[in-house]
Scaffold this active site. Structure first.
Site, mmCIF file in Angstrom:
data_model
loop_
_atom_site.group_PDB
_atom_site.id
_atom_site.type_symbol
_atom_site.label_atom_id
_atom_site.label_comp_id
_atom_site.label_asym_id
_atom_site.label_seq_id
_atom_site.Cartn_x
_atom_site.Cartn_y
_atom_site.Cartn_z
ATOM 1 C CG ASN A 1 4.642 0.731 -5.491
ATOM 2 O OD1 ASN A 1 5.024 1.905 -5.511
ATOM 3 N ND2 ASN A 1 4.508 -0.002 -6.581
ATOM 4 C CG ASP B 1 27.204 -2.351 4.182
ATOM 5 O OD1 ASP B 1 26.459 -3.217 4.649
ATOM 6 O OD2 ASP B 1 27.868 -2.514 3.132
ATOM 7 C CD GLU C 1 27.150 -5.665 8.037
ATOM 8 O OE1 GLU C 1 26.368 -6.580 7.757
ATOM 9 O OE2 GLU C 1 27.728 -4.993 7.174
ATOM 10 C CG ASP D 1 7.616 4.154 -3.433
ATOM 11 O OD1 ASP D 1 6.978 4.215 -2.369
ATOM 12 O OD2 ASP D 1 7.074 4.082 -4.553
ATOM 13 C CG ASN E 1 8.403 5.737 -7.606
ATOM 14 O OD1 ASN E 1 7.941 4.598 -7.608
ATOM 15 N ND2 ASN E 1 8.596 6.421 -6.487
ATOM 16 C CG ASP E 2 6.118 0.988 -9.497
ATOM 17 O OD1 ASP E 2 6.453 1.653 -8.490
ATOM 18 O OD2 ASP E 2 5.067 0.315 -9.561
ATOM 19 N N GLY F 1 8.997 -2.362 -6.511
ATOM 20 C CA GLY F 1 8.278 -1.088 -6.610
ATOM 21 C C GLY F 1 8.116 -0.325 -5.308
HETATM 22 CA CA CA Z 1 7.073 2.755 -6.500
#
Ligand code: CA
Length: 642
Positions: free
Chosen positions: A156, A355, A384, A184, A161-162, A182
Site C-alpha cells: 500500500n 487472459d 493463458e 496499489d 486512495n484506499d 489497499g
Molecule cells: Ca492504497
C-alpha cells in the site's frame, strides 16, 4: 385512477431527479489523468488520443453523447480525413473512421459535430508524436524472469486512495480475503529496488484498470472502463511512472489484458451501442437466465467439435458478472485492438499477458495479436490456456504446425503441462514411472513446441495453490522445483511471496488466501520481507537462494538460449545440461536423503571431464571427475564459467 396518475408523475420525477443526480455526480468526477475527457462536450471519446506514424493509418473513434447519432462530424486538419461515419443502434453513439496520412504532423484539432438544427459542438482531439519506433519496443523473452504481483496485496504505497467514495465497493478490510486491502501501483513503484535486487527483469501486475463492481473487485478481471486505471490503484501518471522507473532499473512492464469479457458494471452495459455488442445480449436484455460458457476449451482444436459446443464455449459468459464481448462485431474488434495499442504506446509496455485466451473468437485473437505484432515486431504476448495437455498449449504459439492452419501470432504460451508434472515429480516416490521421470518426459514434449524457450514456466500463479503448499510444505523440494524452473529453456515467472514460502495451507486453493498480503507492504506490519525484518531463517535462506539464482540467470546465455540435454532419472537423481557457446550449466536434482556418490560416467558425452565448475549458489569450485559426493537431498547448479 387519479391517485395512480399522481403516483406515475411522482415516480417519473423521482427517476428524473436521480438521473440528474447521476449527471451531477458524473460532472464531479475529478480529473485523474491528463487524458481525461471530463471537460469535453462528449461523455466519451475512445481512444482518448492517438499517435502519428503507425503502419496502420486507420483509426476508429467511439464517440458517446446523448443523441450524438444525429450529428455530422467534420475535421479540418492537414493529413487527417474522415473516411466514414457509422451510426449505431443506440442514438447515443457514433463510430468515426479516420485516415491519418503518413505525412500528418502531430497536433490537436477540433472534431466538430453539426446537428440538424444548425447547432455545433466540438471536441479537441490530439494526435501525438511517438516516443520511439515500433521496432524499439522490446518484449520479454527467455533472458527475463518475471515477478507476478497481485497489486491489491503487494504494498500500500498511498493510503489516501484506499477508499474512493464514488465507487461501489467502499471498504477495505485486510482481514477479509475477498475485500480490497489497499495495495496499489505506487506500492509496486516503491519496491522496484527490491524486485531488481531479487534479480527479476520484468513485472506482471494483474489488471489495474477500473473495476467498479459491487464486491470482489480487488482482482481486477471485471473491468468497467478499459481506458482508465482504478483510482484505488492510482492514477494514469502513477502507472506511467511505474513503467518508466521500472525501465530505468532494467525491468519491463507487462500488462494483463482481457479481450473476452468485461465487468457487468461496465459503463456501456447500460446503453449498448449495437444489438450484438455482447454475446447472448438478447437474453441479457430480456433478463432471461444468462448463458454461461461450457468451458470446453478443446473445441478450439477438436476436429469433431459440434457447432453447439463451440458456440457455447466462445459466446457463453465466463461467469454471470462478466458479460462476454462479441469480437465478431467489427466495431468491438477494432475497439479491443486499438485499446491494446493505446496502452502499449501510453505505458511503453514490455509485453502483454492475455487472459482466458481460448474463450474469445480465436480468429479475432489471431488478428488482434497480428495487428500488435505488425506495429511492434519485437514485442511479446503470452496467452493463458490453462490446460495440462501440451498439444493444446502448443496450438496457440506462433509458428505451430497446426493441421487446421491456425496461426495465433502469439509469441508465448503458458506451461501448465510442465507445472503439473513438476508437482507430481517432487511429491511422488521414485519408481520406474513415478517421481522425476515425470519432468524428464514432460520436457521431451518440447519436440512439439514451435519455440520452447519462448514459453512461460511458473511454479504457481495467482489462480492456483502456492507451490510450497502444492509440494506439501517440503522446503527442499520447493527449492529443487525452483532450481529446475530457473534453468529450463523457458521464460520463468515467479509469484510474489514464493521467495518467503508463502502458503495457503489454511484453505488450499482459496483465491483470496493465495493472494495474501506481502509482509512489509503495509505500514506497521510486524514482518517486513523487503528488509528481512522478522523473517525466519528458512525464509531468509529461500529469499537469498532465489536471489542468487535469478541474478546469475540474468547474464547466462546458456540458460537463455543454450542447447538442452538431459539424462533419464536414476536412483532419485536427474541431471539437465544447458550448453551455450561459452558456458555449460548443469542442474542436478537429488532426492536421495542418504549420503552417496554420483557416478559421472553416464554424462561423458557432455565433455566436462577434468573441467573445473562452480556452484552458482555457494560459490564452491569442484573438478568434474569420476564422481560427485552427494551430501544431502537438494539441487546443485554448476557452471563452467568461473
Ligand atoms: Ca492504497
Amino acid at each position: 385512477m387519479k391517485a395512480l396518475y399522481h403516483l406515475l408523475i411522482l415516480s417519473v420525477l423521482l427517476i428524473m431527479s436521480s438521473f440528474n443526480q447521476e449527471k451531477v455526480k458524473k460532472q464531479e468526477k475529478p480529473t485523474t489523468n491528463t487524458i481525461s475527457v471530463s471537460k469535453s462536450y462528449l461523455d466519451r471519446i475512445e481512444p482518448p488520443n492517438w499517435w502519428v506514424g503507425f503502419k496502420e493509418n486507420k483509426l476508429q473513434l467511439l464517440v458517446k453523447k446523448e443523441n450524438i447519432g444525429q450529428a455530422i462530424p467534420t475535421i479540418n486538419y492537414p493529413g487527417i480525413t474522415i473516411s466514414k461515419v457509422h451510426k449505431a443502434k443506440s442514438p447515443n453513439y457514433l463510430f468515426i473512421d479516420l485516415v491519418i496520412n503518413e505525412s500528418t504532423k502531430p497536433g490537436s484539432f477540433n472534431l466538430v459535430f453539426t446537428f440538424k438544427n444548425g447547432d455545433k459542438k466540438q471536441h479537441t482531439y490530439e494526435v501525438k508524436s511517438r516516443k520511439k519506433s515500433g521496432k524499439e519496443y522490446e518484449g520479454f523473452q527467455s533472458s527475463d524472469a518475471i515477478y507476478l504481483i497481485t497489486p491489491d496485496r503487494f504494498s500500500n504505497g498511498d493510503t489516501t486512495n484506499d477508499i474512493v467514495s464514488r465507487l461501489k465497493e467502499k471498504t477495505i478490510d485486510r482481514k477479509n480475503d475477498y475485500a480490497r486491502h489497499g495495495g496499489d501501483v505506487k506500492g509496486i513503484t516503491k519496491h522496484l529496488d527490491y524486485i531488481k535486487e531479487m534479480g527479476f527483469t520484468a513485472i506482471w501486475p494483474t489488471p489495474v484498470l477500473t473495476n467498479d463492481m459491487h464486491d470482489n473487485s480487488y482482482h481486477g478481471y471485471a473491468m468497467t472502463d478499459l481506458y482508465n486505471i482504478d483510482p484505488r490503484f492510482g492514477t494514469l501518471e502513477e502507472y506511467i511512472e511505474l513503467s518508466s522507473k521500472a525501465k530505468e532499473k532494467g525491468i519491463k512492464l507487462i500488462m494483463d489484458q482481457v479481450a473476452n469479457h468485461c465487468g457487468s458494471e461496465h459503463w456501456w452495459v447500460k446503453d449498448l451501442p449495437f444489438k450484438d455488442w455482447l454475446n447472448y445480449q438478447k437474453e441479457f436484455e430480456n433478463k432471461e437466465p444468462l448463458i454461461t460458457s461450457n468451458h470446453r476449451r478443446t473445441v478450439n482444436q477438436d476436429s469433431y467439435a459440434s457447432d453447439y459446443d463451440t458456440k457455447l464455449m466462445t459466446d457463453g459468459w465466463f461467469v454471470s458478472t462478466m458479460p462476454d464481448l462479441n469480437q465478431k462485431n467489427p466495431f468491438m474488434a477494432k475497439y479491443i485492438i486499438q485499446n491494446s495499442i493505446w496502452w502499449i504506446e501510453t505505458l511503453d509496455l514490455g509485453g502483454i499477458r492475455h487472459d482466458t485466451h481460448p474463450y474469445p473468437d480465436k480468429h479475432f485473437m489471431a488478428s488482434w495479436a497480428g495487428s500488435i505484432m505488425n506495429e511492434y515486431p519485437n514485442f511479446s504476448i503470452v496467452c493463458e490456456e490453462w490446460s495440462t495437455n501440451p498439444l493444446l498449449v502448443s496450438y496457440w504459439q506462433t509458428g505451430a504446425n497446426n493441421k487446421d492452419g491456425y496461426e495465433s501470432n502469439v509469441k508465448s504460451t503458458m506451461d501448465f503441462p510442465m507445472q503439473a508434472k513438476i508437482v507430481e515429480a517432487f511429491n511422488e516416490e521414485e519408481a520406474w514411472n513415478t517421481g522425476l521421470v515425470k519432468v524428464y518426459e514432460a520436457l521431451a514434449n518440447d519436440f512439439h513446441y514451435a519455440k520452447p524457450n519462448n514459453i512461460m514456466i511458473f511454479p504457481d500463479n495467482h489462480d492456483m495453490s502456492r507451490i510450497y503448499t502444492q509440494l506439501k510444505g517440503n522446503k527442499i523440494n520447493t527449492k529443487m522445483a525452483l532450481s529446475f524452473i530457473l534453468t529450463l529453456p523457458r521464460i520463468p515467472q515467479i509469484y510474489y511471496g514464493t521467495e518467503i514460502f508463502m502458503d495457503d495451507f489454511a484453505k488450499p486453493g482459496d483465491h483470496g488466501l493465495i493472494r495474501t498480503d506481502f509482509p512489509g507492504g503495509w505500514n506497521g506490519d510486524s514482518v517486513n520481507a523487503f528488509t528481512g525484518e522478522g523473517l525466519n531463517d528458512e525464509q531468509k535462506d529461500m529469499q537469498s537462494f532465489l536471489k542468487t539464482i535469478l541474478n546469475y540467470r540474468k547474464d547466462s546465455k546458456a540458460i537463455h538460449e543454450g542447447k538442452t540435454l538431459h539424462f533419464a532419472p536414476q536412483d532419485g537423481k536427474y541431471l539437465m545440461f544447458r550448453i551455450g557457446t561459452d558456458e555449460t550449466v548443469v542442474t542436478i536434482i537429488n532426492k536421495l536423503s542418504e549420503k552417496h556418490s554420483l557416478d559421472l560416467s553416464r554424462f561423458e558425452e557432455i565433455g566436462l571431464k577434468g573441467k573445473t565448475l562452480k556452484n552458482i549458489v555457494t560459490g564452491e569450485k569442484m573438478v568434474w571427475g569420476d564422481t560427485i559426493e552427494m551430501e544431502k537431498p537438494g539441487s546443485i547448479i554448476l557452471t563452467t564459467k568461473l
